[in-house]
Each structure stands twice: as structure tokens, then as C-alpha cells.
Design a protein around this motif. Structure first.
Motif: not given
Length: 121
Positions: A64, A62, A15
Motif C-alpha cells: 500500500e 502486497s 500493485k
């Protein structure tokens, strides 16, 4: 390091695009396998390293992750994660992918190291 800590460290290195930290979480030989969401197969440390050098240099993405389940043995561990991945295409249009990520680690010299990374749409 306990497996859960090693897993969280590995994900954090991805990340934050920390290449050196990321590479330290991998087995560093021909056994390493990466299967991308499109089904492409990368084999060995060199191919996986090259891919991540290119990917980590892209500031547009990005991701998650959510840990769904894990199984930990004495020298082998597996985690299944749900991923929400955001990026832009070549024309600058945003898109999101939702997929499963299966990470398999082996215990080598007291360290948990990734040996297989499979992304499945």
C-alpha cells in the motif's frame, strides 16, 4: 497524460503485477535506476525488467502506498510515497516493511516515464 495520472497508473501496474503495463511506464534504456530497500542497485532497463519478472511472479506480497508530496516541472517530476509492504520469508513467516519510495519521472514524447526508483528504509 498528467503526471498524477501517470504516477497512479505506474503504482497500479505494480500493485496488480501487470508486467507489460508496468514496463510501459519506464524509460527503456540504460538511464533507468532502481535502488532496493536493502541498498542494492539495478541499472538499466534489462536489469530492472528481469527483477520485476521475478518479483511479479511471487503471489505472496502486497503493498500500500500513500503519496506524501510531489514536485512537477515541465519535463521532470518527483513523488515521495510512504510504503507498507507485506510479504512472507523463505520459511513462510509473514513480515511487514515500512519505508519511503522516491519516484522520479521524465517527460519523453509526451509521456511521463519512470527514470529512478529509490526505496529507503
Amino acid at each position: 497524460m498528467e503526471f498524477y495520472d501517470a504516477l497512479m497508473n505506474h503504482l497500479e501496474m505494480v500493485k496488480t503485477r501487470n508486467l507489460e503495463g508496468f514496463l510501459s511506464t519506464l524509460v527503456q534504456d540504460h538511464r533507468l535506476i532502481l535502488i532496493l530497500p536493502n541498498g542494492s542497485l539495478l541499472k538499466g532497463y534489462g536489469e530492472v525488467k528481469k527483477f520485476h519478472i521475478d518479483w511479479f511472479s511471487d503471489p505472496a506480497w502486497s503493498m500500500e502506498t500513500e503519496l506524501m508530496t510531489s514536485v512537477v516541472g515541465s519535463d521532470l517530476a518527483q513523488a515521495l510515497l510512504k510504503v507498507d509492504y507485506n510479504d512472507t520469508d523463505e520459511e513462510g513467516k509473514s513480515y511487514t516493511l515500512h519505508y519511503f519510495l522516491s519516484l522520479t519521472f521524465i517527460l519523453e514524447s509526451g509521456e511521463w516515464r519512470l527514470i529512478m526508483d529509490q526505496n529507503t528504509m
